[in-house]
Design a protein around this motif. Structure first.
Motif, PDB file in Angstrom:
ATOM      1  N   LEU A 105       0.824  -1.204   0.000  1.00 38.16           N
ATOM      2  CA  LEU A 105       0.000   0.000   0.000  1.00 38.16           C
ATOM      3  C   LEU A 105       0.864   1.262   0.000  1.00 38.16           C
ATOM      4  CD1 LEU A 105      -2.692  -1.260   2.498  1.00 38.16           C
ATOM      5  CD2 LEU A 105      -3.109  -0.576   0.122  1.00 38.16           C
ATOM      6  N   ALA A 106       2.122   1.131   0.351  1.00 41.39           N
ATOM      7  CA  ALA A 106       3.051   2.267   0.332  1.00 41.39           C
ATOM      8  C   ALA A 106       3.177   2.864  -1.067  1.00 41.39           C
ATOM      9  CB  ALA A 106       4.414   1.848   0.858  1.00 41.39           C
ATOM     10  N   ALA A 107       2.772   2.131  -2.089  1.00 34.52           N
ATOM     11  CA  ALA A 107       2.790   2.666  -3.452  1.00 34.52           C
ATOM     12  C   ALA A 107       1.880   3.890  -3.587  1.00 34.52           C
ATOM     13  CB  ALA A 107       2.381   1.596  -4.454  1.00 34.52           C
ATOM     14  N   PHE A 108       0.912   4.037  -2.681  1.00 36.17           N
ATOM     15  CA  PHE A 108       0.018   5.194  -2.693  1.00 36.17           C
ATOM     16  C   PHE A 108       0.616   6.395  -1.951  1.00 36.17           C
ATOM     17  CE2 PHE A 108      -3.352   1.764  -2.954  1.00 36.17           C
ATOM     18  CZ  PHE A 108      -3.726   2.037  -4.263  1.00 36.17           C
ATOM     19  N   ASN A 109       1.693   6.198  -1.200  1.00 38.93           N
ATOM     20  CA  ASN A 109       2.285   7.295  -0.434  1.00 38.93           C
ATOM     21  C   ASN A 109       2.633   8.460  -1.359  1.00 38.93           C
ATOM     22  OD1 ASN A 109       2.034   5.699   1.802  1.00 38.93           O
ATOM     23  ND2 ASN A 109       4.209   5.384   2.117  1.00 38.93           N
ATOM     24  N   GLY A 110       2.265   9.669  -0.919  1.00 36.40           N
ATOM     25  CA  GLY A 110       2.521  10.875  -1.686  1.00 36.40           C
ATOM     26  C   GLY A 110       1.379  11.256  -2.608  1.00 36.40           C
ATOM     27  N   GLU A 111       0.468  10.314  -2.895  1.00 34.63           N
ATOM     28  CA  GLU A 111      -0.685  10.644  -3.733  1.00 34.63           C
ATOM     29  C   GLU A 111      -1.716  11.421  -2.925  1.00 34.63           C
ATOM     30  OE1 GLU A 111      -2.581   7.805  -6.244  1.00 34.63           O
ATOM     31  OE2 GLU A 111      -0.732   6.658  -6.546  1.00 34.63           O
ATOM     32  N   SER A 112      -2.516  12.205  -3.620  1.00 34.09           N
ATOM     33  CA  SER A 112      -3.594  12.931  -2.982  1.00 34.09           C
ATOM     34  C   SER A 112      -4.671  11.953  -2.516  1.00 34.09           C
ATOM     35  CB  SER A 112      -4.208  13.936  -3.956  1.00 34.09           C
ATOM     36  OG  SER A 112      -5.356  14.533  -3.382  1.00 34.09           O
ATOM     37  N   ALA A 113      -5.207  12.195  -1.331  1.00 35.81           N
ATOM     38  CA  ALA A 113      -6.300  11.365  -0.814  1.00 35.81           C
ATOM     39  C   ALA A 113      -7.632  11.766  -1.440  1.00 35.81           C
ATOM     40  CB  ALA A 113      -6.382  11.500   0.700  1.00 35.81           C
ATOM     41  N   ASN A 114      -7.676  12.914  -2.106  1.00 33.72           N
ATOM     42  CA  ASN A 114      -8.910  13.427  -2.697  1.00 33.72           C
ATOM     43  C   ASN A 114      -9.213  12.758  -4.027  1.00 33.72           C
ATOM     44  OD1 ASN A 114      -9.227  15.319  -0.595  1.00 33.72           O
ATOM     45  ND2 ASN A 114      -7.763  16.665  -1.595  1.00 33.72           N
ATOM     46  N   GLY A 115     -10.489  12.659  -4.332  1.00 40.82           N
ATOM     47  CA  GLY A 115     -10.918  12.095  -5.600  1.00 40.82           C
ATOM     48  C   GLY A 115     -11.627  10.780  -5.403  1.00 40.82           C
ATOM     49  N   GLN A 116     -11.953  10.147  -6.504  1.00 43.85           N
ATOM     50  CA  GLN A 116     -12.712   8.893  -6.460  1.00 43.85           C
ATOM     51  C   GLN A 116     -11.776   7.694  -6.421  1.00 43.85           C
ATOM     52  OE1 GLN A 116     -15.853   8.461  -9.298  1.00 43.85           O
ATOM     53  NE2 GLN A 116     -15.848   6.250  -9.124  1.00 43.85           N
ATOM     54  N   TRP A 117     -11.877   6.927  -5.339  1.00 43.16           N
ATOM     55  CA  TRP A 117     -11.150   5.670  -5.175  1.00 43.16           C
ATOM     56  C   TRP A 117     -12.086   4.541  -5.567  1.00 43.16           C
ATOM     57  CZ3 TRP A 117      -6.144   5.012  -3.118  1.00 43.16           C
ATOM     58  CH2 TRP A 117      -5.509   6.205  -2.766  1.00 43.16           C
ATOM     59  N   THR A 118     -11.527   3.476  -6.134  1.00 44.90           N
ATOM     60  CA  THR A 118     -12.336   2.337  -6.550  1.00 44.90           C
ATOM     61  C   THR A 118     -11.786   1.070  -5.910  1.00 44.90           C
ATOM     62  OG1 THR A 118     -12.758   3.376  -8.682  1.00 44.90           O
ATOM     63  CG2 THR A 118     -13.149   1.000  -8.537  1.00 44.90           C
ATOM     64  N   LEU A 119     -12.665   0.304  -5.316  1.00 42.06           N
ATOM     65  CA  LEU A 119     -12.315  -1.018  -4.820  1.00 42.06           C
ATOM     66  C   LEU A 119     -12.932  -2.007  -5.794  1.00 42.06           C
ATOM     67  CD1 LEU A 119     -10.978  -2.628  -2.495  1.00 42.06           C
ATOM     68  CD2 LEU A 119     -13.280  -2.814  -1.524  1.00 42.06           C
ATOM     69  N   GLU A 120     -12.081  -2.741  -6.492  1.00 41.74           N
ATOM     70  CA  GLU A 120     -12.571  -3.700  -7.468  1.00 41.74           C
ATOM     71  C   GLU A 120     -12.480  -5.100  -6.857  1.00 41.74           C
ATOM     72  OE1 GLU A 120     -11.752  -3.272 -11.820  1.00 41.74           O
ATOM     73  OE2 GLU A 120     -10.619  -5.109 -11.421  1.00 41.74           O
ATOM     74  N   VAL A 121     -13.633  -5.739  -6.731  1.00 41.36           N
ATOM     75  CA  VAL A 121     -13.726  -7.080  -6.166  1.00 41.36           C
ATOM     76  C   VAL A 121     -14.239  -7.983  -7.271  1.00 41.36           C
ATOM     77  CG1 VAL A 121     -14.761  -8.516  -4.373  1.00 41.36           C
ATOM     78  CG2 VAL A 121     -14.227  -6.112  -3.895  1.00 41.36           C
ATOM     79  N   ARG A 122     -13.474  -9.008  -7.586  1.00 44.42           N
ATOM     80  CA  ARG A 122     -13.832  -9.870  -8.721  1.00 44.42           C
ATOM     81  C   ARG A 122     -13.724 -11.333  -8.318  1.00 44.42           C
ATOM     82  NH1 ARG A 122     -14.855  -9.428 -13.785  1.00 44.42           N
ATOM     83  NH2 ARG A 122     -14.444  -7.224 -13.849  1.00 44.42           N
ATOM     84  N   ASP A 123     -14.730 -12.074  -8.695  1.00 43.39           N
ATOM     85  CA  ASP A 123     -14.681 -13.527  -8.602  1.00 43.39           C
ATOM     86  C   ASP A 123     -13.959 -13.976  -9.868  1.00 43.39           C
ATOM     87  OD1 ASP A 123     -15.285 -16.262  -9.061  1.00 43.39           O
ATOM     88  OD2 ASP A 123     -17.015 -16.114  -7.743  1.00 43.39           O
ATOM     89  N   GLU A 124     -12.806 -14.594  -9.736  1.00 42.88           N
ATOM     90  CA  GLU A 124     -11.993 -14.918 -10.900  1.00 42.88           C
ATOM     91  C   GLU A 124     -12.599 -16.006 -11.785  1.00 42.88           C
ATOM     92  OE1 GLU A 124      -7.810 -14.939  -9.319  1.00 42.88           O
ATOM     93  OE2 GLU A 124      -7.789 -13.306 -10.781  1.00 42.88           O
ATOM     94  N   THR A 125     -13.764 -16.505 -11.401  1.00 37.70           N
ATOM     95  CA  THR A 125     -14.480 -17.394 -12.306  1.00 37.70           C
ATOM     96  C   THR A 125     -15.219 -16.565 -13.361  1.00 37.70           C
ATOM     97  OG1 THR A 125     -16.426 -17.497 -10.862  1.00 37.70           O
ATOM     98  CG2 THR A 125     -14.749 -19.215 -10.596  1.00 37.70           C
ATOM     99  N   GLY A 126     -15.168 -15.205 -13.199  1.00 37.68           N
ATOM    100  CA  GLY A 126     -15.680 -14.344 -14.249  1.00 37.68           C
ATOM    101  C   GLY A 126     -16.686 -13.293 -13.870  1.00 37.68           C
ATOM    102  N   SER A 127     -17.284 -13.322 -12.694  1.00 32.73           N
ATOM    103  CA  SER A 127     -18.307 -12.341 -12.378  1.00 32.73           C
ATOM    104  C   SER A 127     -17.747 -11.227 -11.506  1.00 32.73           C
ATOM    105  CB  SER A 127     -19.490 -13.008 -11.682  1.00 32.73           C
ATOM    106  OG  SER A 127     -19.071 -13.682 -10.527  1.00 32.73           O
TER     107      SER A 127
END
Length: 99
Positions: free
Chosen positions: A74-96
């Motif tokens: 998660l340190a890859a986000f360090n320095g980025e702005s916290a403002n804006g639209q964040w997306t949590l993508e949850v995927r069942d790898e069987t395709g849905s």
């Protein structure tokens, strides 16, 4: 402000986490994989935190409560702005898509 330490808390009721992939995407389109099929088996993420200082994912048992290290830092986000639209993508790898 800018991010200096980000942790992600999830509650997901799902019978087969062995098929899951979860990614967090920042407003600047940085994509970090938190969880992927094969990390664990069993059901449900209950009060589950992804934290760079957590325990290895394979040390948990269903319903996976506690703090676990994400697949990518998660340190890859360090320095980025916290403002804006964040997306949590949850995927069942069987395709849905679940997000």
């Amino acid at each position: 402000g800018n991010i200096s330490d980000l942790n992600v808390r999830l509650n997901i009721n799902y019978a087969n986490l062995g098929n899951f992939k979860i990614e967090l995407i920042s407003p600047s389109n940085t994509r970090i994989e938190l969880f992927r099929s094969g990390d664990v088996s069993g059901a449900n993420l209950t009060d589950t935190w992804f934290d760079d200082a957590g325990a290895p994912r394979n040390t948990g048992v269903a319903p996976f409560t506690g703090r676990f290290i994400p697949r990518q830092a998660l340190a890859a986000f360090n320095g980025e702005s916290a403002n804006g639209q964040w997306t949590l993508e949850v995927r069942d790898e069987t395709g849905s898509s679940l997000s």
